[in-house]
Design an enzyme around this catalytic site. Structure first.
Site, PDB file in Angstrom:
ATOM      1  N   LYS A 163     -36.042   5.655  16.156  1.00  9.00           N
ATOM      2  CA  LYS A 163     -36.683   5.707  14.874  1.00  9.00           C
ATOM      3  C   LYS A 163     -37.872   6.731  14.872  1.00  9.00           C
ATOM      4  O   LYS A 163     -38.599   6.423  15.854  1.00  9.00           O
ATOM      5  CB  LYS A 163     -36.900   4.192  14.563  1.00  9.00           C
TER       6      LYS A 163
HETATM    7  C1  E4P Z   1     -37.494  -0.651   8.315  1.00 12.28           C
HETATM    8  O1  E4P Z   1     -36.801  -0.243   9.190  1.00 12.28           O
HETATM    9  C2  E4P Z   1     -38.784  -1.737   8.553  1.00 12.28           C
HETATM   10  O2  E4P Z   1     -38.558  -2.192   9.823  1.00 12.28           O
HETATM   11  C3  E4P Z   1     -38.896  -2.515   7.591  1.00 12.28           C
HETATM   12  O3  E4P Z   1     -37.872  -2.939   6.647  1.00 12.28           O
HETATM   13  C4  E4P Z   1     -40.337  -2.431   6.960  1.00 12.28           C
HETATM   14  O4  E4P Z   1     -40.423  -3.626   5.984  1.00 12.28           O
HETATM   15  P1  E4P Z   1     -41.816  -3.943   5.592  1.00 12.28           P
HETATM   16  O5  E4P Z   1     -42.394  -3.441   4.388  1.00 12.28           O
HETATM   17  O6  E4P Z   1     -41.591  -5.608   5.000  1.00 12.28           O
HETATM   18  O7  E4P Z   1     -42.863  -4.258   6.746  1.00 12.28           O
END
Ligand code: E4P
Length: 211
Positions: free
Chosen positions: A83
């Site tokens: 990521k």
């Molecule tokens: C995506 O891969 C992220 O881990 C996640 O969906 C972020 O979500 P949030 O906006 O609730 O922190």
């Protein structure tokens, strides 16, 4: 639409494993910190539970530092997806990793131009954040639809992961707007099975079968 779970909590992953519908896992630095454990340790445990793409995020740093960490993480298992944050260095890193055939997931995507850059760099996945876009006063659902249109226009192989899912309405919109995948928190996954009329129907049938 494929379903991933958005968590670094092992108990949550174990709880959904037997459903057979969770095909991958996404984590982020906040989710890892919440568990109070080391990234590599958590990722190894997740890999042993789910046979599918597992996203592990690199720490911000120079391109060379992030590349070193990405290569080390990718060696844990062939299912590891790196990521990468949506920055200029992040895009350069995705280009480098694509040449090495290392899978990537570009995170913190909030616009079509950002998505276009990630697709051109050869990202395996991109993660537009629906909930945070809604919080910003724009439409997360429209963002998913616009990115899907752009991807279809040019035939990119990049898959779209609808992320920052806060409720079942986000899941519905992600699927109607054509997202390839939704990464869903455990709490929302549990809500997806429920409907008041299902509960009512179960009650009616249970009463009938007693007679
Ligand atoms: C995506 O891969 C992220 O881990 C996640 O969906 C972020 O979500 P949030 O906006 O609730 O922190």
């Amino acid at each position: 639409m494929k379903i991933f779970i958005d968590t670094a909590n092992i108990e949550e992953i174990k709880a959904v494993k037997d459903l057979g519908i969770v095909k991958g896992v996404t984590t982020n630095p906040s989710l890892i910190a919440k568990e109070g454990r080391k990234l590599e340790e958590v990722i190894k445990e997740i890999v042993s539970l789910i046979d599918g793409p597992i996203s592990a995020e690199v720490n911000e740093g120079s391109i060379d530092e992030m590349e070193k960490q990405a290569i080390a993480l990718s060696k844990i298992d062939p299912n590891i997806v790196i990521k990468v944050p949506m920055t200029l260095d992040g895009i350069a890193l995705v280009s480098r990793l694509a040449k090495r055939k290392i899978k990537t997931n570009v995170t913190l995507v909030f616009s079509v131009p950002q998505a276009l850059m990630a697709c051109e760099a050869g990202a395996t996945y991109i993660s537009p954040f629906m909930g945070r876009v809604d919080d910003f006063g724009e439409s997360g659902a429209d963002l998913i639809e616009d990115i899907m249109t752009m991807i279809v226009n040019y035939g990119y192989e990049t898959e779209v992961i609808a992320a920052s899912i806060r409720n079942t309405a986000h899941v519905k919109e992600a699927s109607l707007r054509g997202a390839d995948i939704a990464t869903i928190p455990y709490k929302v996954l549990m809500q997806m099975v429920k409907h008041p009329l299902t509960d009512k129907g179960l009650e009616i049938f249970a009463n009938a079968s007693k007679k």
